[in-house]
Design an enzyme around this catalytic site. Structure first.
Site: not given
Ligand code: UN1
Length: 495
Positions: A175, A250, A284, A385
């Site tokens: 999804k 996550e 993230c 955030e």
């Molecule tokens: C994310 O931040 O959601 O390290 C993933 C990074 C990428 C993956 C990020 N290779 O920024």
């Protein structure tokens, strides 16, 4: 008229049961409609689960090295279509083309890693405490895995979950985020072209509250992997807890780059620009705090603001663009809200702070790269955030204070330290409470073959990428074989 896309369920591209669709628009140019996608509900999910349950049985019986070979072909297929997928991704998601290509490359890397893992799904053989008794563990598939993924890495994140789940012998239901359904569609096309049996993958578009929720609540989906907000993660977690499902989460981050007095400032500048404003801050792992040691604070702050002002916003397909748009209106509203919050908290707006206007940028969800100075630990801008191009700058006395500020948030995904001092680097490596720490590199840049994830409220202890995710997607089975010919009682007869 924009094209109408479908779900992929039970080996066919099908319309949603209710017949409803949503529009997917280009965040850099609202008038560009990428396509119409199914607004699925619990009935579509139920059909997908039935098909996946069938698919899981045959796929589990396929030897893992052969499952790995399919993933090898998937890697080849993604390589061939890298440019096409990257362009589609930029159009629906907004990130600049170089980053979209990186996103596809991360999926390719994940595919080849998964392919090799098909020949290496190790168990353990260990000595038994009894004579003439054999003890070992091996892995079994779990069944149907439900994957719920965000917009910011429209290809990489689905593949972080999907490829290991497949190599471990599970069927998957994806999804994808409603903002990036096209990339997910292209991924499923590559899987099918690579010879994945159709029932093994199902694609159900739609919203989190309806399609996502139905997937999480379905009793025949024993494993869920979710990437998204900490708030939604808590809801998913509550359901999975109640239903005894295996769950990988996550979620958020409030990642900091620390720059000490002895750092190479030019290097640190490149790092923070990439970390804070790459992907328009929608990672993230984005750098949302910049912790500066006193002596270099004023100078480095100036360097960052000057450079931020020179970043060119625009359509990600334009080679001159450094920073694309935010994903949608709600994202821009949220960033605007945080700018107000920061001003009310007494933070000093050094640059940015609003959306650009005009012919070129006025019809996309753009927001200027923004820097606030005078931010103090504990302020909302420092703790929460934002998921946008907003950097909070905090001044500290020394490394100890920097570590304390870094750790004093509820998240713990990634951190970064710029220093020329080896001892400081090693101290920070162990003291920074994050799942990932970079030394003399920005907070972003995770590689596909190492575990990715965070501590505290960033996750729930699992990792994606690398070798650990294979544990998550498989069930450990232990077998004892007693060939002594008589009853041997463990813990008793050998004493
Ligand atoms: C994310 O931040 O959601 O390290 C993933 C990074 C990428 C993956 C990020 N290779 O920024």
């Amino acid at each position: 008229m924009a094209r109408t896309y479908r779900n992929f369920i039970a080996g066919e591209w099908v319309a949603p049961v209710a017949g409803d669709y949503f529009e997917n628009r280009n965040p850099a140019r609202w008038y560009d409609v990428v396509g119409r996608f199914p607004e699925s509900d619990a009935r579509d999910v139920a059909r997908a689960v039935r098909a996946a349950t069938r698919g899981a049985v045959a796929w589990a019986a396929t030897p893992a090295p052969l499952r790995g070979e399919v993933l090898k072909r998937v890697g080849d297929g993604l390589t061939k279509k890298k440019e096409e997928i990257a362009r589609a991704m930029t159009r629906e998601m907004g990130k600049v083309l170089a980053e979209a290509r990186g996103d596809v490359q991360e999926a390719i890397d994940t595919a080849y890693y998964a392919a090799s893992e098909g020949r290496r799904l190790f168990g353990h053989t260990v000595p038994s405490e009894l004579r003439n008794k054999w003890a070992m563990s091996f892995r079994r598939p779990i069944g149907v895995a439900g994957l719920i993924t965000p917009f910011n890495f429209p290809l990489a994140i689905p593949t972080w979950k999907m490829f290991p789940a497949l190599v471990c012998g599970n069927a998957v239901i994806l999804k994808p985020a409603e903002d990036t359904p096209l990339t997910a569609t292209l991924l499923v096309e590559v899987l099918l072209e690579s010879g994945l049996p159709p029932d093994v993958v199902q694609l159900v578009h739609g919203r989190g509250e309806t399609a996502g929720r139905a997937l999480v609540e379905h009793p025949d989906v024993p494993v869920i992997s979710f990437t998204g907000s900490t708030e939604t993660g808590a809801l998913v977690g509550a359901t999975c807890g109640r239903m005894h499902k295996r769950l990988s989460l996550e979620m958020g981050g409030k990642n900091a780059q620390i720059v000490l007095n002895d750092a190479n400032l030019d290097l640190a500048l490149e790092g923070v620009l990439w970390g804070a404003f790459g992907t328009t801050g929608q990672r993230c792992t984005a750098t949302s705090r910049l912790i500066l040691q006193r002596k270099i604070h004023d100078r480095f702050l100036r360097m960052v603001c000057d450079a931020a002002e020179n970043l060119r916003m625009g359509d990600g397909l334009d080679a001159k663009t450094h920073v694309g748009p935010l994903i949608n209106e709600a994202a821009r509203d949220k960033v605007e809200r945080y700018v107000d919050i920061a001003k009310n908290e007494g933070c000093v707006l050094e640059t940015g702070g609003n959306a650009p206007r005009g012919e070129r940028l006025g019809r996309g969800w753009f927001f200027r790269p923004t820097v606030f100075a005078g931010v103090r630990p504990g302020m909302r801008l420092e703790q929460e955030e934002v998921f946008g191009p907003v950097l909070a700058v905090i001044r500290v006395k020394d490394l100890d204070e920097a570590i304390k500020v870094n750790n004093d948030v509820r998240y713990g995904l990634s951190s970064s330290l710029y220093t020329a001092d080896l001892d400081s680097g090693f101290r920070a490596m162990t003291a920074l409470e994050t799942g990932i720490t970079y030394v003399n590199a920005p907070t972003i840049g995770a590689e596909a073959h190492l575990p990715f994830g965070g501590v505290k409220q960033t996750g729930n202890g699992h990792r994606e990428g690398g070798w650990q995710v294979y544990d998550f997607f498989s069930e450990t089975k232990v077998v004892y074989v007693d060939y002594s010919g008589h009853l041997q009682r463990a813990q008793i007869d050998n004493r």
